[in-house]
Design an enzyme around this catalytic site. Structure first.
Site, PDB file in Angstrom:
ATOM      1  N   LEU A 157      10.401 -38.077  18.309  1.00 52.10           N
ATOM      2  CA  LEU A 157      11.174 -37.155  19.305  1.00 52.10           C
ATOM      3  C   LEU A 157      11.334 -37.694  20.859  1.00 52.10           C
ATOM      4  CD1 LEU A 157       9.247 -33.958  18.413  1.00 52.10           C
ATOM      5  CD2 LEU A 157      11.346 -34.741  17.595  1.00 52.10           C
ATOM      6  N   GLY A 158      10.657 -38.683  21.202  1.00 52.42           N
ATOM      7  CA  GLY A 158      11.045 -39.135  22.596  1.00 52.42           C
ATOM      8  C   GLY A 158       9.976 -40.335  22.981  1.00 52.42           C
ATOM      9  N   LYS A 159      10.282 -41.254  23.806  1.00 58.30           N
ATOM     10  CA  LYS A 159       9.555 -42.144  24.250  1.00 58.30           C
ATOM     11  C   LYS A 159       9.717 -42.395  25.819  1.00 58.30           C
ATOM     12  CE  LYS A 159       8.308 -47.050  23.287  1.00 58.30           C
ATOM     13  NZ  LYS A 159       8.866 -47.912  22.593  1.00 58.30           N
ATOM     14  N   THR A 165       7.844 -44.135  29.982  1.00 57.28           N
ATOM     15  CA  THR A 165       6.810 -44.977  30.294  1.00 57.28           C
ATOM     16  C   THR A 165       5.215 -44.732  30.038  1.00 57.28           C
ATOM     17  OG1 THR A 165       8.507 -45.413  31.978  1.00 57.28           O
ATOM     18  CG2 THR A 165       6.064 -46.315  32.399  1.00 57.28           C
ATOM     19  N   TYR A 166       5.060 -43.457  30.082  1.00 59.09           N
ATOM     20  CA  TYR A 166       3.818 -42.915  29.866  1.00 59.09           C
ATOM     21  C   TYR A 166       3.573 -42.617  28.413  1.00 59.09           C
ATOM     22  CZ  TYR A 166       3.079 -43.181  34.979  1.00 59.09           C
ATOM     23  OH  TYR A 166       3.306 -43.793  36.171  1.00 59.09           O
ATOM     24  N   LYS A 218       4.649 -41.504  24.199  1.00 60.31           N
ATOM     25  CA  LYS A 218       5.728 -40.992  23.303  1.00 60.31           C
ATOM     26  C   LYS A 218       5.314 -39.561  22.611  1.00 60.31           C
ATOM     27  CE  LYS A 218       3.609 -43.175  19.373  1.00 60.31           C
ATOM     28  NZ  LYS A 218       3.766 -44.117  18.104  1.00 60.31           N
ATOM     29  N   ASP A 250       6.977 -27.279  38.036  1.00 60.60           N
ATOM     30  CA  ASP A 250       8.231 -28.055  37.582  1.00 60.60           C
ATOM     31  C   ASP A 250       8.806 -27.377  36.725  1.00 60.60           C
ATOM     32  OD1 ASP A 250       9.046 -30.568  37.339  1.00 60.60           O
ATOM     33  OD2 ASP A 250       7.763 -31.300  35.603  1.00 60.60           O
TER      34      ASP A 250
END
Length: 443
Positions: free
Chosen positions: A79-81, A83-84, A86, A194
């Site tokens: 679904l996403g990746k 720097t910190y 996935k 946020d």
């Protein structure tokens, strides 16, 4: 277990998960234990009173190998990746339950920060408008992992047509659901800090069911935090002005401001400004209008399209003085009114064309938005980069939407006294504002 949009999903909250894990923790209450017998640490929280689930109960995090993860969960797609870490979409091999597994790289964050986000999300997810965490909490050799319900329609940013905005009916549905989510948090003396479209997850493309997500920056009211360098459009002016040394006190008015900016973005497909600072020409124009008593004969350039009722709402949400901002639930009384005037929108476009030729006003890309409104139902949209930096005084263009995130070279996001925090998708870089990584699309 619930069935939404053809996907079976688990709906559970941390209190049940915590009770189950108490017997597994080798450290006892108030400690964080590891299945590998690693050193323990207390889960801290700024603000004195703390959050009960973190101060009074323990979370045990068990250890799984990569083979164990594959044994229990069928990987469907990424679904996403970032720097910190996935986010993977997986299905439980026994139950068939789809979920989003959030992997946070150990070298990029601390265990207590990871567990804070998990426990806070669980505490709040009794609200139907806040994403639910699942009874899935473990670590692998290089990551901390927790599961949350899968939002099949992506996030709010994906569906906002740039320089056009969403249909007013959809915006009002979002306003009501997000308002209830934030009001619930504020009733618990918690501030999200946020609020932005990337953190609003969708269960359908018509926004009939949406949920607030990503509580990595959530802090208690009255907690003093330091600020990082740089700002994003959702950042309240008092935070923009705050000293990096002294920091600022967390208040619910921070969420109110961000909520107001988000409503503007949904209605227009643009940011109202890039930073709430005097150097930003759009913000300064808006502030001059506020200081003048909000005269109807001199609407700020980007605000001409709104009805008088909408402008009254924005005046209350975006008051420069935090103590003068309304509560988020106060916007509910404005949902019954029209927010965008088509007559004013057309007149505003004609005026902007004339201003553009004299190079003394604002050139708005929304003047041609009607011709592209049919693209609002497409799966994704291209969000161009701003062509004009903040503070430019000629040939101004509204700042188009983009994925943005605060960043700092010394501390990921922001840090509270005595505790460091970082979340997936936040990059350490010298730039004040960077494009968010893909992980924020899903978590």
């Amino acid at each position: 277990m619930q069935d939404h949009g053809g996907d079976r999903q688990v709906a559970s909250s941390v209190p049940h998960s915590v009770k189950a894990s108490l017997s597994l923790s080798p450290s006892g209450p108030g400690q964080v234990g590891s299945g590998r017998g690693s050193p323990t640490s207390k889960v801290g929280y700024c603000g004195g009173g703390g959050v009960p689930v973190e101060d009074m109960q323990a979370l045990a995090i068990t250890s799984l190998s990569a083979a164990d993860v594959a044994k229990h969960y069928e990987h469907i797609r990424k679904l996403g990746k970032g720097t910190y870490g996935k986010v993977d979409l997986v299905a439980h091999r026994t139950q068939g339950t789809k979920m989003a597994l959030k992997f946070v790289t150990k070298s990029k964050t601390k265990l207590k920060s990871f567990l804070r986000e998990y426990s806070l999300t669980g505490t709040l997810s009794c609200s139907p408008f806040i994403i639910k965490v699942l009874d899935v909490l473990f670590e692998t050799e290089d990551s901390y992992v927790f599961g949350q319900e899968y939002a099949p329609a992506g996030d709010l940013f994906d569906i906002i047509p740039p320089q056009v905005g969403l249909p007013e009916e959809m915006v009002k549905r979002c306003m009501q659901q997000l308002g209830l989510a934030l009001d619930f948090m504020h009733s618990k003396n918690l501030v999200h800090r946020d609020v932005k479209p990337e953190n609003v997850l969708l269960f359908d493309r018509e926004c009939r069911r949406i949920k607030l997500a990503d509580f990595g920056m959530t802090r208690r009211v009255g907690c003093r935090v330091k600020r990082v360098s740089g700002t994003i459009p959702y950042t309240a002016p008092e935070v923009c002005r705050a000293s990096r040394v002294e920091g600022f006190l967390v208040t619910t008015s921070l969420d109110v401001w961000a909520f107001g900016v988000l409503v503007f973005c949904m209605l227009t497909g643009n940011f109202p400004w890039e930073a709430a600072l005097p150097a930003d020409a759009f913000y300064e124009e808006f502030r001059r209008w506020q200081r003048a008593g909000c005269p109807t004969a001199a609407y700020p350039s980007q605000w001409r399209r709104f009805t008088d009722d909408a402008l009254r709402m924005f005046q209350r949400l975006l008051a420069a003085e935090p103590e003068k901002r309304c509560g988020v639930k106060d916007v509910f009384c404005f949902v019954k009114y029209e927010l965008v005037s088509e007559l004013r929108r057309r007149a505003s476009c004609r005026a902007k064309r004339g201003e553009r030729s004299s190079s003394s006003g604002v050139c708005s890309a929304s003047c041609t938005s009607n011709s592209s409104s049919s693209s609002s139902s497409s799966r994704s949209h291209r969000h161009p980069e701003p062509s004009t930096p903040p503070g430019t005084t000629s040939l101004l263009r509204p700042a188009p939407l983009k994925r943005s995130v605060l960043s700092d070279t010394h501390s990921p996001q922001e840090e509270s006294p005595g505790q460091h925090h970082s979340s997936p998708g936040r990059e350490k870089t010298k730039s004040q504002m960077v494009m968010a990584t893909a992980i924020e699309i899903c978590v």
